[in-house]
Design a protein around this motif. Structure first.
Motif, short mmCIF file in Angstrom:
data_model
loop_
_atom_site.label_atom_id
_atom_site.label_comp_id
_atom_site.label_asym_id
_atom_site.label_seq_id
_atom_site.Cartn_x
_atom_site.Cartn_y
_atom_site.Cartn_z
N ILE A 167 0.43 -1.53 -0.15
CA ILE A 167 -0.27 -0.19 0.05
C ILE A 167 0.69 1.86 -0.23
O ILE A 167 0.27 2.68 -0.48
CB ILE A 167 -0.89 0.00 1.31
CG1 ILE A 167 -2.68 -1.82 1.43
CG2 ILE A 167 -1.53 1.08 1.61
CD1 ILE A 167 -2.84 -1.42 2.09
N THR A 168 1.33 1.47 0.47
CA THR A 168 2.65 2.61 1.10
C THR A 168 3.57 2.25 0.04
O THR A 168 4.01 3.98 -0.58
CB THR A 168 3.82 2.21 2.06
OG1 THR A 168 4.96 0.92 2.44
CG2 THR A 168 2.80 2.47 3.72
N LEU A 169 3.88 2.27 -0.95
CA LEU A 169 4.68 2.23 -1.50
C LEU A 169 4.04 2.93 -2.97
O LEU A 169 4.38 3.71 -3.78
CB LEU A 169 5.37 1.05 -2.86
CG LEU A 169 4.49 0.06 -3.67
CD1 LEU A 169 4.27 -0.05 -4.72
CD2 LEU A 169 5.87 -1.23 -3.35
N ARG A 170 2.87 2.46 -3.16
CA ARG A 170 1.80 2.80 -4.04
C ARG A 170 1.11 4.29 -4.09
O ARG A 170 0.99 5.29 -4.43
CB ARG A 170 1.23 2.01 -4.31
CG ARG A 170 0.65 0.93 -5.22
CD ARG A 170 -0.30 0.11 -5.57
NE ARG A 170 -0.05 -1.28 -6.22
CZ ARG A 170 0.56 -2.17 -5.53
NH1 ARG A 170 1.67 -2.56 -4.39
NH2 ARG A 170 1.08 -3.10 -6.69
N VAL A 177 4.97 11.16 -7.64
CA VAL A 177 4.30 11.82 -9.35
C VAL A 177 3.70 12.84 -9.44
O VAL A 177 3.76 13.73 -10.13
CB VAL A 177 3.85 10.66 -10.00
CG1 VAL A 177 2.92 10.79 -11.21
CG2 VAL A 177 4.33 9.46 -10.39
N TYR A 178 3.06 13.24 -8.39
CA TYR A 178 1.91 14.48 -8.63
C TYR A 178 3.03 15.69 -8.04
O TYR A 178 2.52 17.00 -8.36
CB TYR A 178 0.41 14.63 -7.57
CG TYR A 178 0.07 15.74 -7.12
CD1 TYR A 178 -1.07 16.21 -7.83
CD2 TYR A 178 0.31 16.49 -5.94
CE1 TYR A 178 -1.61 16.91 -7.90
CE2 TYR A 178 -0.28 17.45 -5.82
CZ TYR A 178 -1.18 17.91 -6.84
OH TYR A 178 -2.22 18.98 -6.60
N LEU A 179 3.75 15.68 -7.63
CA LEU A 179 4.64 16.82 -6.48
C LEU A 179 5.86 16.93 -7.71
O LEU A 179 6.55 18.37 -8.12
CB LEU A 179 5.59 16.91 -5.56
CG LEU A 179 4.05 16.63 -4.19
CD1 LEU A 179 4.49 16.05 -2.70
CD2 LEU A 179 3.53 17.98 -3.96
N PRO A 184 9.57 8.09 -14.64
CA PRO A 184 9.26 6.48 -14.43
C PRO A 184 10.25 5.77 -14.20
O PRO A 184 10.03 5.27 -12.70
CB PRO A 184 8.24 5.71 -16.00
CG PRO A 184 8.19 7.55 -16.38
CD PRO A 184 9.29 8.06 -16.18
N MET A 185 11.44 5.44 -14.01
CA MET A 185 12.83 4.44 -13.87
C MET A 185 13.30 4.87 -12.01
O MET A 185 13.44 4.67 -11.85
CB MET A 185 13.71 4.61 -15.02
CG MET A 185 13.16 3.83 -15.97
SD MET A 185 12.67 2.36 -15.25
CE MET A 185 11.02 2.30 -16.03
N ILE A 190 12.57 5.08 -6.10
CA ILE A 190 12.68 5.16 -5.09
C ILE A 190 11.54 5.37 -4.16
O ILE A 190 12.01 4.60 -3.05
CB ILE A 190 12.44 7.68 -5.66
CG1 ILE A 190 13.15 8.26 -5.50
CG2 ILE A 190 11.09 8.17 -4.01
CD1 ILE A 190 12.74 9.24 -6.69
N ILE A 191 10.44 4.82 -5.05
CA ILE A 191 9.47 4.00 -4.09
C ILE A 191 9.97 3.17 -3.66
O ILE A 191 9.58 1.73 -2.26
CB ILE A 191 8.11 3.95 -4.71
CG1 ILE A 191 8.05 2.76 -6.35
CG2 ILE A 191 7.56 5.39 -4.97
CD1 ILE A 191 6.79 2.72 -6.66
#
Length: 212
Positions: A167-170, A177-179, A184-185, A190-191
């Motif tokens: 859950i947390t990685l999503r 992505v929003y900020l 993408p890679m 990071i996540i």
């Protein structure tokens, strides 16, 4: 005063249940994308090299996807424990949780980590996560067998911290992505680490402070 504390505790438990229910439903929606079987669906669309060249990849992938949703649910239900008068239910859910992780979810996650997107940095993180997830769960199982229930509880919380990385990685992905709108890679790299390191640090802090 005791009544206020009791009501506050109940309130936060209800919030916890509602919060988990929301994120669990989001995970169910993701899982349903892979029913029926289709090697060209969603995440698998960017894993066609693995799908084509490694026949076992698809087996491990679907094993991980289909079992992880039940791991999340059984783990959360087990964590409700005796607070709700569910001692035997807690034990049964714990057995399901441990069995699914040790036999299916963690080994398949470990294998998928070897072929994770984002290069070596991501691969190392997901492989470490798979190892720690399996080990913490096995340790909790051992301690339960030895009737060392205080230590068992602590290791189950550690295991669940790793489980919640699904859950947390999503959540971190959406935020990053929003900020920042990164490549993408770069997001994967990071996540891969943010998904589980903050979780386990929080659990270790709570254990040290004897809050769980």
């Amino acid at each position: 005063m005791l009544s206020v504390k009791r009501n506050t505790a109940i309130f936060f438990k209800i919030l916890l249940i509602l919060g988990f229910g929301y994120f669990f439903w989001l995970m169910v929606k993701i899982t349903l994308e892979y029913i029926p079987y289709d090697p060209d669906t969603s995440f698998l669309m960017i894993k066609q090299t693995e799908v084509a060249e490694r026949p076992e990849y698809i087996v491990f992938f679907y094993t991980h996807v289909y079992t992880s949703i039940f791991v999340l649910l059984s783990g959360f239900l087990a964590m409700l424990r005796k607070n709700f008068g569910l001692k035997s239910f807690h034990r049964n859910m714990g057995k399901i949780y441990i069995f699914l992780i040790l036999i299916f979810a963690a080994p398949s996650g470990f294998y998928m980590g070897i072929w994770a997107n984002g290069g070596l940095l991501s691969k190392v993180s997901f492989v470490i996560l798979g190892i720690l997830w399996w080990f913490s769960t096995f340790k909790a199982y051992q301690l339960a067998r030895q009737k060392k229930f205080k230590e068992h509880k602590q290791w189950m919380w550690r295991s669940f911290a790793f489980t919640l990385s699904a859950i947390t990685l999503r959540m971190w992905k959406v935020i990053i992505v929003y900020l920042f709108h990164p490549n993408p890679m770069d997001v994967y790299q990071i996540i891969a680490w943010l998904g589980w390191i903050p979780n386990i640090l929080i659990i270790e802090y709570l254990i040290k402070r004897k809050l769980i």
